[in-house]
Design a protein around this motif. Structure first.
Motif, PDB file in Angstrom:
ATOM      1  N   SER A   1      29.407 -33.755  86.951  1.00 59.76           N
ATOM      2  CA  SER A   1      30.467 -32.824  87.392  1.00 59.76           C
ATOM      3  C   SER A   1      30.907 -33.147  88.942  1.00 59.76           C
ATOM      4  O   SER A   1      31.816 -33.002  89.404  1.00 59.76           O
ATOM      5  CB  SER A   1      30.045 -31.396  87.403  1.00 59.76           C
TER       6      SER A   1
ATOM      7  N   ASP B   1      35.677 -31.235  82.324  1.00 60.40           N
ATOM      8  CA  ASP B   1      34.076 -31.339  82.426  1.00 60.40           C
ATOM      9  C   ASP B   1      33.464 -30.897  80.857  1.00 60.40           C
ATOM     10  O   ASP B   1      34.429 -30.257  79.901  1.00 60.40           O
ATOM     11  CB  ASP B   1      33.742 -30.307  83.334  1.00 60.40           C
ATOM     12  N   GLU B   2      32.388 -31.399  80.528  1.00 61.65           N
ATOM     13  CA  GLU B   2      32.002 -30.961  79.287  1.00 61.65           C
ATOM     14  C   GLU B   2      33.086 -31.366  77.913  1.00 61.65           C
ATOM     15  O   GLU B   2      33.328 -30.575  77.246  1.00 61.65           O
ATOM     16  CB  GLU B   2      31.717 -29.328  79.181  1.00 61.65           C
TER      17      GLU B   2
HETATM   18 MG   LIG Z   1      27.921 -30.758  85.136  1.00 68.53          MG
END
Ligand SMILES: [Mg+2]
Ligand SMILES: Nc1ncnc2c1ncn2[C@@H]1O[C@H](COP(=O)(O)OP(=O)(O)OP(=O)(O)O)[C@@H](O)[C@H]1O
Length: 408
Positions: A56, A284-285
Motif C-alpha cells: 500500500s 489495493d487488495e
Molecule cells: Mg496494504
C-alpha cells in the motif's frame, strides 16, 4: 551534466512525465542511482508482497509522484484510488512519522489534496478532519440485472430475478429503489410470494444507502490532475465488487468516448476539450476484485481495462498479498511487476510463471534474495525485458496502513 536516466516502462527513455519512485538497492543495503517509472503511457502495474512489506505504501508513493508531475502533464491525468480498508485519507496529512527517514533521502513531509467518496457517516468524519468528502451514491438506473444477481447471490434463472428484471425494463429515465418496488407490486402477473421476496431484497439494498435516484457521475470522480479516493471500507465484499464494477465500467465508457472525440479533433484539426482525462485506477487488495472465480468487477477490469485499455487511456495499479489468488490473465497483462518480499511457495510459483523467456534468474529466486527490509522490491519491466532490485522512496504524506500495536 545531465543525469543519465533510465525509465522503466518507457521505450524512448522520456524525460518528462516520469515518476521518481526510488533508488537501486544493493544486497549490502547501499543505494544507487534514482529509478524512474513512465507515467505518460497507460500501464498495468502489479504490486505484490507479503503482509506488511510495503504494497500500500508503494502504491501511495507512485500516486504522490503522479500528483507532483508538471501541471501540463498532470492535467491530462486523473487518479482514482479504490481503498478497501479506508487507509488512504491520511494522504491529506504530511508524513511527520518518518521525518528522519525522509531526511536521509533529502525529502520533506508534504500533504496532498484529495477528494474522498464514501458512506454518509464517513463523509461526516472526513469533513471534520477538513478533507473534501462526498457521499458515494450510484444511480439505481445504472445497476443492471447481473449486478443484482452478484449482490444477492442469485441467478438470472431465479423467479425473483425475473420479477426484478421485468420491473427494471419497465423503468424510464432515473428511478429510485422505491420506484422499483412499486413497479414490482404493480405487476399483476407475478406470484405474490415471489414479489414479497423481491421486495425484501430491494429493501435490504435500500438500507445500504448507496443507490439513489440521482448519483455521482464519472466527471465528479475522475478530475484532471486530482486524486479521488473511493473509500469502500464501510461496505461488505459483494457491495465493494458491484460498486467497482459499475464505476470502472462507466470510466471506461467515458474514456472510449473521449478518445473518439480526440481522434475526430485530429481529423478536423479542431481543438477538443477533454472532460475525463486519462485515468489511473489504483486498487489495493486487488484479489477481492480479480479472483479466479467468476466475478463481475473482474469482467470489467480484464475484458475492458486490461485487454483494451491502452487505446482509450486507462491504466491500473494493483496491489495484492496473494498473486497466486489472482486470475492468471492479470499477471500476463501486468507490464510492470513490483514484488516486495514473498515467502509462500504458491505465490512465488505464480510469479515464476510470468516472463520466463527473458529472465536470467527466476523472479521467485530474486524475491527470496531481497531479504526483510521493508520497501525493497524486485521490479520486472516488460518494456525493457529486465529485472531490477530497488528501494521505494519514503512517503511524503502520512501512511495509514500500519498494523495496530497492542502496546498503545
Ligand atoms: Mg496494504
Ligand atoms: N519504502 C518504504 N520506506 C520506508 N518504510 C516503508 C516503506 N515501505 C513500507 N514501509 C514500512 O512498512 C510498513 C508496512 O507497509 P504497508 O502498509 O504498505 O504494507 P502492506 O504490504 O500493504 O501490508 P498489508 O498486506 O497488511 O496491507 C509501513 O507502515 C512502513 O512503516
Amino acid at each position: 551534466m545531465d543525469e543519465k536516466i533510465y525509465v522503466l516502462g518507457s521505450r524512448d527513455n522520456v524525460k518528462e512525465g516520469i515518476l521518481k519512485i526510488g533508488r537501486y538497492y544493493a544486497i549490502d543495503g547501499s543505494l544507487g542511482s534514482n529509478v524512474y517509472l513512465d507515467a505518460l503511457k497507460p500501464h498495468v502495474i502489479l504490486i505484490c508482497g507479503k503482509r506488511g512489506y510495503g504494497k500500500s505504501y508503494t502504491m501511495a508513493t507512485i500516486i504522490e509522484e503522479m500528483a507532483m508531475l508538471d501541471d501540463e502533464i498532470k492535467r491530462n491525468i486523473g487518479i482514482v484510488i479504490i481503498d478497501t480498508l479506508g487507509i488512504f485519507w491520511t494522504m491529506f496529512f504530511p508524513n511527520k512519522k518518518q521525518e528522519k527517514e525522509l531526511e536521509k533521502w533529502r525529502l520533506q513531509p508534504k500533504n496532498f489534496d484529495i477528494t474522498i467518496f464514501s458512506s454518509r457517516e464517513n463523509v461526516e468524519e472526513y469533513r471534520k478532519k477538513g478533507i473534501d468528502a462526498k457521499e458515494l451514491l450510484i444511480k439505481t438506473s445504472e445497476i443492471e440485472q447481473h449486478h443484482w444477481t452478484q449482490l444477492f447471490g442469485l441467478s438470472l434463472k431465479d423467479y425473483v430475478m425475473a420479477v426484478i428484471g421485468k420491473a427494471i425494463q419497465k423503468m424510464k429515465g432515473s428511478y429510485s429503489i422505491n420506484d422499483l418496488i412499486k413497479a414490482i407490486y404493480d405487476d399483476s402477473k407475478a406470484d405474490e410470494k415471489v414479489k414479497a421476496v423481491a421486495e425484501n431484497f430491494l429493501a435490504i439494498a435500500n438500507s445500504w444507502n448507496i443507490f439513489g435516484k440521482e448519483g455521482i457521475g464519472v466527471k465528479d470522480i475522475v478530475k484532471k490532475g486530482r486524486i479521488s479516493v473511493i473509500d469502500l471500507s464501510p461496505y461488505g465484499e459483494e457491495i465493494k465488487v458491484v460498486l467497482l464494477a459499475i464505476i470502472a465500467k462507466k470510466i471506461f465508457e467515458e474514456r472510449v468516448k473521449e478518445r473518439k472525440k480526440y481522434e475526430e479533433g485530429l481529423l478536423t484539426d479542431s481543438k477538443i476539450k477533454e472532460d475525463v482525462p486519462i485515468t489511473w485506477l489504483a486498487i489495493d487488495e486487488a484479489h477481492v476484485f480479480l479472483p479466479h472465480e467468476k466475478n463481475i468487477s473482474k469482467d470489467v477490469l480484464i475484458k475492458q481495462w486490461m485487454r483494451q485499455g491502452r487505446q482509450p487511456g486507462v491504466a491500473l495499479i494493483l496491489a495484492t498479498q496473494r498473486p497466486s489468488s489472482l486470475d492468471e490473465e492479470v499477471l500476463s497483462h501486468a507490464d510492470i511487476i513490483i514484488s516486495h518480499r514473498l515467502t509462500a511457495q504458491e505465490d512465488i510459483d505464480a510469479l515464476n510463471k510470468v516472463r520466463p523467456t527473458y529472465m536470467h534468474e527466476s523472479i521467485g529466486d530474486a524475491v527470496k534474495r531481497i531479504g526483510k527490509e521493508r520497501g525493497v522490491a524486485v521490479i520486472i519491466d516488460d518494456t525493457s525485458e529486465s529485472m531490477h532490485v530497488i528501494k521505494i522512496r519514503p512517503r511524503l504524506s502520512w501512511h495509514g496502513g500500519e498494523e495496530p500495536s497492542a502496546k498503545h
